[in-house]
Design an enzyme around this catalytic site. Sequence first.
Site, mmCIF file in Angstrom:
data_model
loop_
_atom_site.group_PDB
_atom_site.id
_atom_site.type_symbol
_atom_site.label_atom_id
_atom_site.label_comp_id
_atom_site.label_asym_id
_atom_site.label_seq_id
_atom_site.Cartn_x
_atom_site.Cartn_y
_atom_site.Cartn_z
ATOM 1 N N LYS A 13 0.837 -1.217 0.000
ATOM 2 C CA LYS A 13 0.000 0.000 0.000
ATOM 3 C C LYS A 13 0.863 1.255 0.000
ATOM 4 O O LYS A 13 0.586 2.197 -0.724
ATOM 5 C CB LYS A 13 -0.885 0.062 1.256
ATOM 6 C CG LYS A 13 -1.904 -1.018 1.412
ATOM 7 C CD LYS A 13 -2.857 -0.707 2.568
ATOM 8 C CE LYS A 13 -2.208 -0.553 3.928
ATOM 9 N NZ LYS A 13 -1.558 -1.752 4.456
ATOM 10 N N ARG A 123 12.133 -5.887 5.176
ATOM 11 C CA ARG A 123 11.784 -4.505 4.821
ATOM 12 C C ARG A 123 12.614 -3.506 5.636
ATOM 13 O O ARG A 123 12.768 -3.659 6.842
ATOM 14 C CB ARG A 123 10.296 -4.260 5.094
ATOM 15 C CG ARG A 123 9.886 -2.813 4.916
ATOM 16 C CD ARG A 123 8.412 -2.666 4.723
ATOM 17 N NE ARG A 123 7.678 -2.618 5.985
ATOM 18 C CZ ARG A 123 6.382 -2.337 6.052
ATOM 19 N NH1 ARG A 123 5.682 -2.122 4.942
ATOM 20 N NH2 ARG A 123 5.760 -2.320 7.216
ATOM 21 N N ARG A 156 11.611 -1.305 11.015
ATOM 22 C CA ARG A 156 10.574 -0.879 11.946
ATOM 23 C C ARG A 156 10.455 -1.877 13.087
ATOM 24 O O ARG A 156 10.494 -3.081 12.865
ATOM 25 C CB ARG A 156 9.215 -0.775 11.219
ATOM 26 C CG ARG A 156 9.046 0.521 10.490
ATOM 27 C CD ARG A 156 7.841 0.514 9.599
ATOM 28 N NE ARG A 156 6.612 0.021 10.211
ATOM 29 C CZ ARG A 156 5.434 0.050 9.603
ATOM 30 N NH1 ARG A 156 5.336 0.548 8.383
ATOM 31 N NH2 ARG A 156 4.364 -0.413 10.200
ATOM 32 N N ARG A 167 -0.077 -8.070 13.991
ATOM 33 C CA ARG A 167 -0.639 -7.099 13.034
ATOM 34 C C ARG A 167 -1.553 -7.806 12.035
ATOM 35 O O ARG A 167 -2.562 -7.257 11.616
ATOM 36 C CB ARG A 167 0.492 -6.338 12.329
ATOM 37 C CG ARG A 167 1.110 -5.302 13.250
ATOM 38 C CD ARG A 167 2.452 -4.843 12.750
ATOM 39 N NE ARG A 167 2.360 -4.084 11.525
ATOM 40 C CZ ARG A 167 3.361 -3.967 10.649
ATOM 41 N NH1 ARG A 167 4.512 -4.575 10.862
ATOM 42 N NH2 ARG A 167 3.201 -3.249 9.580
HETATM 43 P P1 AMP Z 1 1.322 1.238 8.993
HETATM 44 O O1 AMP Z 1 2.545 2.086 8.802
HETATM 45 O O2 AMP Z 1 0.198 1.642 8.099
HETATM 46 O O3 AMP Z 1 1.636 -0.238 8.940
HETATM 47 O O4 AMP Z 1 0.804 1.545 10.483
HETATM 48 C C1 AMP Z 1 1.630 1.289 11.604
HETATM 49 C C2 AMP Z 1 0.814 1.299 12.880
HETATM 50 O O5 AMP Z 1 0.233 2.604 13.070
HETATM 51 C C3 AMP Z 1 -0.366 0.338 12.929
HETATM 52 O O6 AMP Z 1 0.024 -0.975 13.271
HETATM 53 C C4 AMP Z 1 -1.210 0.994 14.028
HETATM 54 O O7 AMP Z 1 -0.657 0.795 15.311
HETATM 55 C C5 AMP Z 1 -1.061 2.482 13.692
HETATM 56 N N1 AMP Z 1 -2.083 2.898 12.706
HETATM 57 C C6 AMP Z 1 -1.871 3.251 11.402
HETATM 58 N N2 AMP Z 1 -3.029 3.562 10.799
HETATM 59 C C7 AMP Z 1 -4.005 3.396 11.731
HETATM 60 C C8 AMP Z 1 -5.413 3.545 11.705
HETATM 61 N N3 AMP Z 1 -6.071 3.931 10.607
HETATM 62 N N4 AMP Z 1 -6.097 3.267 12.854
HETATM 63 C C9 AMP Z 1 -5.456 2.889 13.968
HETATM 64 N N5 AMP Z 1 -4.127 2.712 14.055
HETATM 65 C C10 AMP Z 1 -3.398 2.968 12.945
#
Ligand code: AMP
Length: 219
Positions: A13, A123, A156, A167
Amino acid sequence: MYIILLGPPGSGKGTQSQLLAEQLSIPQIAPGNMLRSEMARNTALGQQVGKIVASGELVPDEIMIAVIQTRMQQQDCKSGCVLDGFPRTISQANALNEAGILIDYVFEIVVTDTEIINRLSKRFVHLASGRSYHLLHNPPQQHGLDDITGEALVQREDDQEETVGQRLRVYYHQTAPLIEYYQNLAQAKNCITQYIKINGHDSIQDIAQNIMSFLSPMR
Ligand code: AMP
């Protein structure tokens, strides 16, 4: 044009939304990047969400909705944006709806769990921009360094194996219901939303071309 990219962590994404936002000259809104930036700057919000993000759980809806609504009210989002990681729950999707934001396209990027685990373990990301690399399939030009800034890449904390499993569970439990939500919306009468599934196993360039091929120049 408002576009949502839906899919599990590691489905691509981030990479695709960045390419799409560049092509369409609209902002990419990536809540994960926004939260990591808050955490790196040790702001009040960063302190509030740090442990939650590191554990692989979702940040509470009321916090996330407020953050994204504030961001989307900024001038640069007036003609649209690419949402990468929002909504992640039905309540977040309802909040977009209630704010009167009509989604033009939802692209669901489909990738198997085995591939996700393989991708996330290899990653590396540039924290400031959110650019991500894969050690084998999409390596940086210079080992360990971001192609654009030359700054260091990091792994990360939530890409570690035990957190990736969490996750994925969170994705299937809390986010996957959005698949049906948006499929139903797209079938509703007079609704502009189009729901499109994309094979996330293709190359980055092929996926980007595939997504672009669905975007109507007239909209
Ligand atoms: P990502 O970088 O999109 O994988 O997001 C990393 C982390 O940020 C997720 O595992 C959540 O802890 C938090 N997070 C990101 N987007 C959201 C969302 N829309 N709602 C709640 N938590 C989020």
